[in-house]
Design a protein around this motif. Structure first.
Motif, PDB file in Angstrom:
ATOM      1  N   ALA A  24       1.968  -2.260 -24.472  1.00  0.00           N
ATOM      2  CA  ALA A  24       2.876  -1.559 -25.378  1.00  0.00           C
ATOM      3  C   ALA A  24       3.698  -0.505 -24.636  1.00  0.00           C
ATOM      4  N   LEU A  25       3.096   0.167 -23.669  1.00  0.00           N
ATOM      5  CA  LEU A  25       3.839   1.170 -22.901  1.00  0.00           C
ATOM      6  C   LEU A  25       4.942   0.522 -22.068  1.00  0.00           C
ATOM      7  N   ILE A  26       4.627  -0.583 -21.404  1.00  0.00           N
ATOM      8  CA  ILE A  26       5.640  -1.287 -20.605  1.00  0.00           C
ATOM      9  C   ILE A  26       6.770  -1.767 -21.517  1.00  0.00           C
ATOM     10  N   SER A  27       6.423  -2.344 -22.651  1.00  0.00           N
ATOM     11  CA  SER A  27       7.443  -2.838 -23.576  1.00  0.00           C
ATOM     12  C   SER A  27       8.312  -1.701 -24.114  1.00  0.00           C
ATOM     13  N   THR A  28       7.704  -0.557 -24.427  1.00  0.00           N
ATOM     14  CA  THR A  28       8.466   0.582 -24.934  1.00  0.00           C
ATOM     15  C   THR A  28       9.409   1.132 -23.876  1.00  0.00           C
ATOM     16  N   VAL A  29       8.940   1.219 -22.650  1.00  0.00           N
ATOM     17  CA  VAL A  29       9.803   1.707 -21.566  1.00  0.00           C
ATOM     18  C   VAL A  29      10.973   0.751 -21.352  1.00  0.00           C
ATOM     19  N   PHE A  30      10.697  -0.541 -21.316  1.00  0.00           N
ATOM     20  CA  PHE A  30      11.769  -1.515 -21.111  1.00  0.00           C
ATOM     21  C   PHE A  30      12.732  -1.531 -22.295  1.00  0.00           C
ATOM     22  N   SER A  31      12.219  -1.368 -23.521  1.00  0.00           N
ATOM     23  CA  SER A  31      13.099  -1.288 -24.696  1.00  0.00           C
ATOM     24  C   SER A  31      14.022  -0.086 -24.589  1.00  0.00           C
ATOM     25  N   THR A  32      13.479   1.034 -24.153  1.00  0.00           N
ATOM     26  CA  THR A  32      14.293   2.235 -23.998  1.00  0.00           C
ATOM     27  C   THR A  32      15.356   2.037 -22.922  1.00  0.00           C
ATOM     28  N   ILE A  54      22.842   6.308 -14.934  1.00  0.00           N
ATOM     29  CA  ILE A  54      21.772   5.744 -15.760  1.00  0.00           C
ATOM     30  C   ILE A  54      21.841   4.222 -15.754  1.00  0.00           C
ATOM     31  N   LYS A  55      23.037   3.663 -15.869  1.00  0.00           N
ATOM     32  CA  LYS A  55      23.177   2.200 -15.843  1.00  0.00           C
ATOM     33  C   LYS A  55      22.767   1.630 -14.484  1.00  0.00           C
ATOM     34  N   ASP A  56      23.093   2.329 -13.403  1.00  0.00           N
ATOM     35  CA  ASP A  56      22.652   1.887 -12.074  1.00  0.00           C
ATOM     36  C   ASP A  56      21.134   1.934 -11.963  1.00  0.00           C
ATOM     37  N   PHE A  57      20.524   2.971 -12.541  1.00  0.00           N
ATOM     38  CA  PHE A  57      19.063   3.092 -12.522  1.00  0.00           C
ATOM     39  C   PHE A  57      18.421   1.951 -13.309  1.00  0.00           C
ATOM     40  N   VAL A  58      18.940   1.655 -14.484  1.00  0.00           N
ATOM     41  CA  VAL A  58      18.400   0.560 -15.304  1.00  0.00           C
ATOM     42  C   VAL A  58      18.539  -0.760 -14.557  1.00  0.00           C
ATOM     43  N   SER A  59      19.664  -0.978 -13.916  1.00  0.00           N
ATOM     44  CA  SER A  59      19.878  -2.199 -13.143  1.00  0.00           C
ATOM     45  C   SER A  59      18.894  -2.294 -11.984  1.00  0.00           C
ATOM     46  N   MET A  60      18.661  -1.186 -11.304  1.00  0.00           N
ATOM     47  CA  MET A  60      17.721  -1.171 -10.184  1.00  0.00           C
ATOM     48  C   MET A  60      16.291  -1.464 -10.666  1.00  0.00           C
ATOM     49  N   VAL A  61      15.897  -0.860 -11.794  1.00  0.00           N
ATOM     50  CA  VAL A  61      14.563  -1.113 -12.341  1.00  0.00           C
ATOM     51  C   VAL A  61      14.423  -2.579 -12.732  1.00  0.00           C
ATOM     52  N   HIS A  62      15.448  -3.135 -13.367  1.00  0.00           N
ATOM     53  CA  HIS A  62      15.398  -4.541 -13.776  1.00  0.00           C
ATOM     54  C   HIS A  62      15.270  -5.457 -12.566  1.00  0.00           C
ATOM     55  N   ASN A  63      16.017  -5.182 -11.522  1.00  0.00           N
ATOM     56  CA  ASN A  63      15.973  -6.030 -10.327  1.00  0.00           C
ATOM     57  C   ASN A  63      14.651  -5.929  -9.580  1.00  0.00           C
ATOM     58  N   ASN A  64      13.970  -4.796  -9.683  1.00  0.00           N
ATOM     59  CA  ASN A  64      12.721  -4.602  -8.941  1.00  0.00           C
ATOM     60  C   ASN A  64      11.472  -4.869  -9.767  1.00  0.00           C
ATOM     61  N   THR A  65      11.640  -5.326 -10.983  1.00  0.00           N
ATOM     62  CA  THR A  65      10.477  -5.644 -11.818  1.00  0.00           C
ATOM     63  C   THR A  65      10.541  -7.092 -12.298  1.00  0.00           C
ATOM     64  N   GLN A  66      10.888  -7.987 -11.437  1.00  0.00           N
ATOM     65  CA  GLN A  66      10.998  -9.398 -11.804  1.00  0.00           C
ATOM     66  C   GLN A  66       9.684 -10.010 -12.292  1.00  0.00           C
ATOM     67  N   LEU A  68       7.734  -8.789 -14.281  1.00  0.00           N
ATOM     68  CA  LEU A  68       7.613  -8.373 -15.679  1.00  0.00           C
ATOM     69  C   LEU A  68       8.783  -8.877 -16.525  1.00  0.00           C
ATOM     70  N   GLU A  69       9.377  -9.967 -16.104  1.00  0.00           N
ATOM     71  CA  GLU A  69      10.552 -10.520 -16.797  1.00  0.00           C
ATOM     72  C   GLU A  69      10.248 -10.831 -18.259  1.00  0.00           C
TER      73      GLU A  69
END
Length: 182
Positions: A24-32, A54-66, A68-69
């Protein structure tokens, strides 16, 4: 409840609580993060600079958490503007599951401490010399016949189940309001 049942209950509740809390914590963080990426608007030059970071940070997090896709694909994006949207309510349920998992984990840890208090008593009874006229019991018989005191109910954790979600939710909404997302 006897010693063996208490052992099973605390192990299951700790495992289920940790799994529920983590998911639930991972899902909430990714939803945010998805909401931040989706709701960031550039109202001024200063806001555009902050929003880009912020958008660059979100993109970086998405690219480095594959790995957890699955969470990225299935985490609902909250919409605090249109509260009737189903993804918003799914987000709130998942947010509350964080605290249910934490309460379940805490309840299991409390039960585990009760069980650990009884273990020396069982060992002492097992190692005690046999008395005349008293049948010698095996370890399994001792564990099955030793009662464990009741622990407070799972639902008695008012602070963890009610106060903490509301407090963190108010802080969360306050931060979103300060960032002009709401």
């Amino acid at each position: 409840m006897n010693y063996t049942q208490a052992q099973l209950k605390y192990r299951l509740s700790i495992a289920a609580g940790a799994l529920l809390f983590t998911g639930a914590l991972i899902s909430t963080v990714f939803s945010t993060l998805k909401m931040l990426n989706w709701r960031m608007n550039s109202y001024s030059d200063a806001a555009a600079l902050l929003n880009r970071q912020i958008k660059d940070f979100v993109s970086m997090v998405h690219n480095n958490t594959q790995p957890l896709e699955w969470f990225w694909d299935n985490s609902p994006t909250p919409d605090f503007i249109h509260l009737s949207n189903p993804p918003h309510w799914k987000f709130l349920v998942i947010y509350l599951l964080i605290f249910v998992g934490a309460a379940l984990f805490t309840w299991g840890r409390t039960l585990m401490r009760k069980v650990e208090e009884i273990e020396p008593l069982i060992q002492a009874r097992l190692n005690a010399p046999a008395e005349e006229g008293v049948a010698v019991m095996t370890l399994q018989q001792l564990e099955d016949s030793t009662p464990v005191d009741a622990v407070p109910s799972f639902f008695s954790q008012v602070r963890l189940l009610c106060v903490l979600p509301l407090g963190i939710g108010v802080i969360y909404l306050g931060v979103l309001w300060m960032l002009h997302i709401l």
